[in-house]
Design an enzyme around this catalytic site. Sequence first.
Site, PDB file in Angstrom:
ATOM      1  N   SER A  73      -3.480   0.027   5.624  1.00 22.32           N
ATOM      2  CA  SER A  73      -2.625  -0.898   5.342  1.00 22.32           C
ATOM      3  C   SER A  73      -2.476  -1.724   6.842  1.00 22.32           C
ATOM      4  CB  SER A  73      -0.377  -0.081   5.779  1.00 22.32           C
ATOM      5  OG  SER A  73       0.429  -1.598   5.415  1.00 22.32           O
TER       6      SER A  73
ATOM      7  N   ASP B 200       0.675  -0.558  -2.008  1.00 26.07           N
ATOM      8  CA  ASP B 200       0.438   0.009  -0.256  1.00 26.07           C
ATOM      9  C   ASP B 200       0.153   1.464  -0.472  1.00 26.07           C
ATOM     10  OD1 ASP B 200       1.028   1.093   2.083  1.00 26.07           O
ATOM     11  OD2 ASP B 200       2.412   0.406   2.731  1.00 26.07           O
TER      12      ASP B 200
END
Length: 253
Positions: A27, A139
């Site tokens: 991320s 993610d």
Amino acid sequence: MRGYAHIGVLQAFEEAGIDVEVIAGTSAGAVIGAAYASGRTVEEIKQLAENLDVSSLIDWRLSTTSFLRGDALARWASDMARNTPIEKMPRKFGAVAAVLDTGEAVLVERGDVGMAIRASAAIPGSMPPVESTRGPLVDGGISSLVPVRFARAMGADVVIGVDIYCNSPPRSGSTFLATLARVSRTQTCLLSSVEMAEADVLVAPTVGITDMRSAAQREASVLAGYRAAKAAMPAVLDQISGHATSTIWPLAP
């Protein structure tokens, strides 16, 4: 943005003369990690991050699956990384994402850096998954918040994990969204604790962000990362002195 703390960690490493050769990032860690792996200096990354207009990353979409497209983030992250394909970066780099249907963690080590980062940062519900041969990617924090195991698989002897999430204050308030965020944080940090414990050294700054547009809070995040890395530096140098010179830096969101 808690991710600014990674800039401070890199700054402390450079001051100590530590050459980070390989980076695995998840991320926000993938954004900063890719920029550094592409050959950007810490000062360049800091300037680009400070000059960011957060609103420029918001590309709304009308959809039942997400409220952002994610294209703006991919373009900005790619520009940060000099639009360099991952496999051609001066430092070895991999972005960590997760297969939506299975939760399997995936390391993206080749191809377009912007799309790799978009996949690594695609929080379900906020951005659409990125399609891949492994399935839709989201993610990476749901499977590998601080990718210590990927870091070891990438070939270095010393693994220094950087967690900017679990040691930071949870979202306050008792609204539905605040409660959901706190539950998600608890689950993520519990699941990630085992892998984080496998790092040779874990740097875990406390980063509190209430306004992503605040220049003062961005600077405070950089400083928090710098101070945490300086505090951990004796342990880092001890580990490096006892191993080969190569060092891996797995980065959390």
